[in-house]
Design an enzyme around this catalytic site. Structure first.
Site, PDB file in Angstrom:
ATOM      1  N   ARG A 187     -18.392   6.032 -54.711  1.00 32.94           N
ATOM      2  CA  ARG A 187     -18.942   5.805 -53.272  1.00 32.94           C
ATOM      3  C   ARG A 187     -18.178   4.935 -52.225  1.00 32.94           C
ATOM      4  NH1 ARG A 187     -23.325   3.101 -52.935  1.00 32.94           N
ATOM      5  NH2 ARG A 187     -24.685   4.656 -51.571  1.00 32.94           N
ATOM      6  N   TYR A 202     -18.032   7.307 -49.164  1.00 32.56           N
ATOM      7  CA  TYR A 202     -18.718   6.873 -47.872  1.00 32.56           C
ATOM      8  C   TYR A 202     -18.491   5.676 -47.202  1.00 32.56           C
ATOM      9  CZ  TYR A 202     -21.757   9.737 -51.112  1.00 32.56           C
ATOM     10  OH  TYR A 202     -22.327  10.693 -51.745  1.00 32.56           O
ATOM     11  N   CYS A 206      -4.176   7.137 -58.381  1.00 39.10           N
ATOM     12  CA  CYS A 206      -2.972   7.516 -57.083  1.00 39.10           C
ATOM     13  C   CYS A 206      -3.638   7.960 -55.822  1.00 39.10           C
ATOM     14  CB  CYS A 206      -1.882   8.404 -57.784  1.00 39.10           C
ATOM     15  SG  CYS A 206      -1.244   7.508 -59.364  1.00 39.10           S
ATOM     16  N   TYR A 264     -25.648   7.016 -58.682  1.00 38.91           N
ATOM     17  CA  TYR A 264     -24.730   7.698 -58.049  1.00 38.91           C
ATOM     18  C   TYR A 264     -23.291   6.849 -58.269  1.00 38.91           C
ATOM     19  CZ  TYR A 264     -28.540   9.805 -55.559  1.00 38.91           C
ATOM     20  OH  TYR A 264     -29.594  10.442 -55.189  1.00 38.91           O
TER      21      TYR A 264
END
Ligand code: LLP
Length: 859
Positions: free
Chosen positions: A780, A784, A811, A840
């Site tokens: 996340r 986002y 990486c 999530y």
């Protein structure tokens, strides 16, 4: 020319409406006199009378005014009785004139602006007569003046006739004749606010709230030592204290700041009253008549407090935006001049302006303009010849005010996240560096004020310009956010650290929190709630939620299989299948399982009649506007791949003739991480109205999206409000079943990601704290820019001493779980906790770089 010794004290409507306030006025006036000052009192009509006069004129236009007139008589008689005086000859004379005005209006059934002004003026004329006689009865040597002999309205270029009579401005250059006249009179003078006289000898009004302006004009004309505005709140506050009890008293402000605050919507001071005081350097004080001992706000020529401190968060409602677009305006000479000439011709004054190469957006303030349909239609019609025009509204303008406001831009990052799920139509930053204004949908205004105030003002305990809060002043308990219960993981810390003895990383979910959230969802009282299992498909989590009585929403054959694996006996009607771009077989299998099926593309029904004919289906509708914490999670609007546009539903009858499916319900999900209750209400209303066209539609599913605060300090969604708002919509559609399908809300706070620190690295001044897992477990932040609170669980009680970047081993430069986090001294082997990771998290994990993501444990 100066008249040292005069002070102007202005009292508002509430201040002059009760005996106890009048006792205070007498005391205050005496105290000022005892300091060697002479006192000019300017005051308003009794509170409510200006409205009653408006009503009287309206009633007279309809021919029946007696009741309205009697109400005005009775209110004055009542105050006279309270003050221990008679109504008096002058008031009776004004009442007779008022009756004459009403009678003549009733005859012609219309009221001219001049007549209106004369009628409205009686409010102030009567109140000041009562006031003067009360003060005289208290032993003050007082003279009553008709302010129309002191204030002359000016002819204004560009103002239309109506505003010249009903919202006049006056000349306020120092007036030695007036000074001499007052000097020759009594120690105390009393006169009216709100009214003046024009060059033709007619009474004019200064506009609603104009008494402050009258007082400021008079103060300037007589070069008063100071101007005091006495009202029902003890000063200017950092937000409206009635809605934000944490609002702080602003102890001192520069004229410019006060001007901005007044203009940006605070109702305490009229914006026009500041200029005259400022121009002649007259200190302006604001006090409360009811609480005269509170120090109030002092407004003058110096800036107090730190630069870049937000002094006030203000809101103005009912704003209309005019967006003008023209590709041809780029480099075109005179476009703005032409466009603004239209506003001038329409008599409209513009509030904020923002421009780009091809568009100009301006806001119109209803306080400054009569924004009726005709005026706006006239404006649009005329602008059409220049550009494409769109009106947007009603909007709220939310302003942050303070000097050097640009200095706080960097702090706005947090604050602006609040806007993530809603449209900001316009941002404008004042050229004088005193305000930043955002224009948003009207119903968003209050919530934004609340949250911005919390972030930018309440969190600053000490600033020389900020005084006590409203709550502190009036001894109420602050209605601020209820004290947060510490997160479950604080008490579970020993257990969590134990679990990490043998692991490097783990998602840990707590049963109790899942149960509590499920109970909260059920308490919303909807007919059915489905858990959107895409948020967390852990088998134990599914069992917990099914045991709590919720249904499960699935979006893929994999999810369907997982749910029936976790709970083999789950009744098919507790499962909902809502796929997007699913293959034909997926629908066939879902029907075979007997679960509810939602279709979000009419083409599949058209092209695969063998699958859909004779089946019951729900249709996913696209309401057109997406919401949510990030563009990736907003699932409506033409650019979004989800849902059927409302307009396309018209094709259904033809379609169903070929492929006879039965539409048993309608669904919409506009996005995820939403805090605005109006979003579900709007969805519910839309679906309910569409359902009326489908004879078999019994269900409306208003989607998920319930937001969960990503920071400990942020307020949670108000579920009681959501329940109440939905209950209201349901009461209007008793035949429909209402469904909800939240995911995040049920599991986000129940889960944390724990990870061991592998190494610490310093590069220049940057400190990186490296963890055993990163974006391979929790995507996340990278995807986002999502925020997750991070703490060092091994050293929970040690104060933070450094700011670090918390990173993983993948990486990719995006493999950062937390930017600029404050942590205590941290060492390899410590366990960091990444909060609110139950939704999530693991479901979006990958084994990128062939690094296994963190495993899952339920406690
Ligand atoms: N219903 C439908 C049709 C959905 O697409 C979703 C989520 C939900 C319900 C549940 O929404 P919730 O109540 O969880 O907000 N990965 C993103 C969230 C994507 C949501 C996708 N659809 C995140 O981590 O924030």
């Amino acid at each position: 020319m100066t008249a040292p010794g005069w002070m102007v004290l202005k009292f508002g409507g509430t201040s002059v409406s009760t005996r106890s306030n009048w006792d205070n006025i007498a005391k205050i006036a005496r105290a000022r006199r005892a300091n060697g000052q002479r006192v000019l009192i300017v005051h308003s009509a009794i509170s409510g009378i200006t409205d009653r006069l408006e009503k009287l004129l309206l009633a007279a236009q309809q021919g029946e005014y007696e009741a309205a007139l009697q109400a005005i008589v009775a209110r004055h008689q009542q105050l006279a009785d309270d003050l221990g005086i008679t109504l008096g000859a002058a008031v009776e004379q004004h009442l007779r004139q008022l009756r004459e005005i009403a009678t003549s209006v009733a005859l012609v059934r219309e009221v001219s602006d001049t007549t209106r002004a004369r009628g409205m003026a009686t409010g102030e004329l009567m109140a000041t007569d009562l006031g003067a006689r009360f003060l005289a009865a208290q032993g003050l040597e007082v003279a009553w003046y008709d302010v129309r002999d002191m204030l002359a309205a000016e002819e204004r270029d560009g103002a239309n006739e109506k505003s010249s009579v009903l919202a006049a401005t006056c000349d306020f250059t120092p007036d030695s004749a007036l000074i001499a006249r007052l000097n020759a009179g009594a120690q105390f003078a009393i006169t009216q606010g709100f009214i003046a006289r024009d060059s033709g000898g007619h009474t004019v009004l200064l506009g609603r709230g104009g008494s402050d302006t009258s007082a400021a004009y008079l103060a300037a004309k007589i070069r008063a030592r100071r101007l005091e505005i006495w009202t029902d709140v003890p000063g200017l506050f950092s937000a409206n204290p009635r809605t934000t009890p944490g609002a702080r008293l602003l102890k001192s402000l520069h004229y410019d700041e006060a001007q901005e605050i007044a203009t940006a919507g605070a109702k305490v001071l009229h914006p026009r009253c500041i200029l005259p005081a400022r121009q002649y350097d007259i200190p302006l004080h604001v006090f409360s008549t009811q609480s005269p001992d509170i120090a109030g706000t002092e407004i003058g020529g110096t800036f107090a407090g730190s630069a870049g401190q937000v002094k006030a968060v203000c809101v103005k409602k009912g704003m209309t935006l005019v967006s003008m677009e023209s590709p041809g305006m780029w480099h075109q000479v005179g476009f703005l001049a032409d466009a603004f000439a239209v506003f001038k011709r329409q008599g409209l004054s513009v509030d904020q302006v923002s421009t780009s190469e091809t568009s100009v957006t301006v806001s119109l303030d209803p306080q400054a303009n009569a924004l009726d349909r005709d005026t706006l239609d006239g404006l649009v019609a005329e602008l059409h010849s220049l550009c494409r025009v769109q009106l947007i509204g009603p909007c709220a303008s939310v302003s942050l005010v303070g000097h050097n406001i640009r200095g706080i831009l960097y702090r706005l990052g947090d604050a602006l996240q609040l806007f993530a799920e809603q449209r900001i139509y316009m941002v404008s930053q004042a050229a004088n560096d005193l305000n930043i204004t955002f224009l948003v949908d009207e119903e968003q205004g209050d919530r934004l004020v609340e949250q911005l105030h919390e972030l930018l003002v309440s969190s600053v305990p000490e600033d020389a310009s900020l005084g006590p809060s409203w709550g502190e002043l009036f001894g109420h308990k602050q209605a601020a956010a209820p004290t947060k219960v510490p997160s479950w993981w604080v008490a579970a810390r020993p257990q969590l650290l134990d679990l990490m003895e043998t692991r490097n990383a783990a998602f840990v979910y707590q049963r109790q929190t899942i149960r509590e959230r499920a109970a909260q969802v059920r308490s919303l009282g909807l007919d059915r709630a489905f858990y959107a299992m895409k948020a967390n498909s852990n088998q134990d989590v599914l069992r917990e939620i099914a045991a709590a009585g919720l249904g499960i929403e699935c979006v893929s054959p994999g999810e369907l299989a997982a749910v029936f694996k976790a709970v083999p006996k789950l009744a098919a009607d507790r499962v909902l299948f809502t796929p997007n771009f699913a293959a034909r077989e997926e629908y066939r299998d879902a029907f075979a399982r007997g679960v509810w099926v939602t279709v979000d593309n009419l083409d599949v029904v058209r092209h695969w009649p063998e699958i859909f004919a004779g089946q019951d289906i729900l249709l996913r509708v696209d309401p057109g506007v997406g919401r949510g914490h990030h563009p990736h999670v907003r699932t409506a609007g033409s650019a979004s791949k989800f849902g059927i546009p409302v307009a396309e539903l018209d094709q259904l009858p033809d379609l169903l003739a070929v492929a006879p499916a039965r539409i048993i319900g309608l669904h919409a999900h506009v996005g995820s991480g939403v805090f605005d209750i109006a979003s579900w209400v709007a969805t519910a209303r839309l679906l309910a109205s569409l359902a009326a066209h489908h004879p078999h539609a019994r269900f409306i599913n208003i989607g998920g999206g319930l937001g969960v605060p990503d920071r400990e300090s942020h307020a949670a969604l108000d579920l009681a409000k959501l329940a109440a708002a939905l209950a209201e919509v349901r009461s209007q559609h008793p035949k429909l079943e209402f469904w909800l399908e939240p995911g995040r809300f049920l599991v986000a706070e129940a889960g944390v990601l724990l990870a061991k620190v592998t190494q610490i690295k310093r590069k220049g001044t940057t400190v990186f704290v490296g963890l055993a897992t990163g974006m391979n477990s929790l995507l996340r932040p990278a995807l986002y820019g999502a925020h997750h609170d991070i703490v060092n669980l091994s050293r929970l009680d040690t104060p933070a001493t450094q700011t670090v970047q918390v990173v993983g081993p993948i990486c990719e430069s995006a493999d950062v779980l937390g930017h600029d986090r404050d942590l205590p001294e941290t060492e390899a082997g410590d366990v960091l906790l990444i909060a609110t990771a139950g939704a999530y998290g693991r479901v979006m994990a990958s084994n990128y770089n062939l690094r296994e993501p963190a495993g899952e444990i339920l406690i």
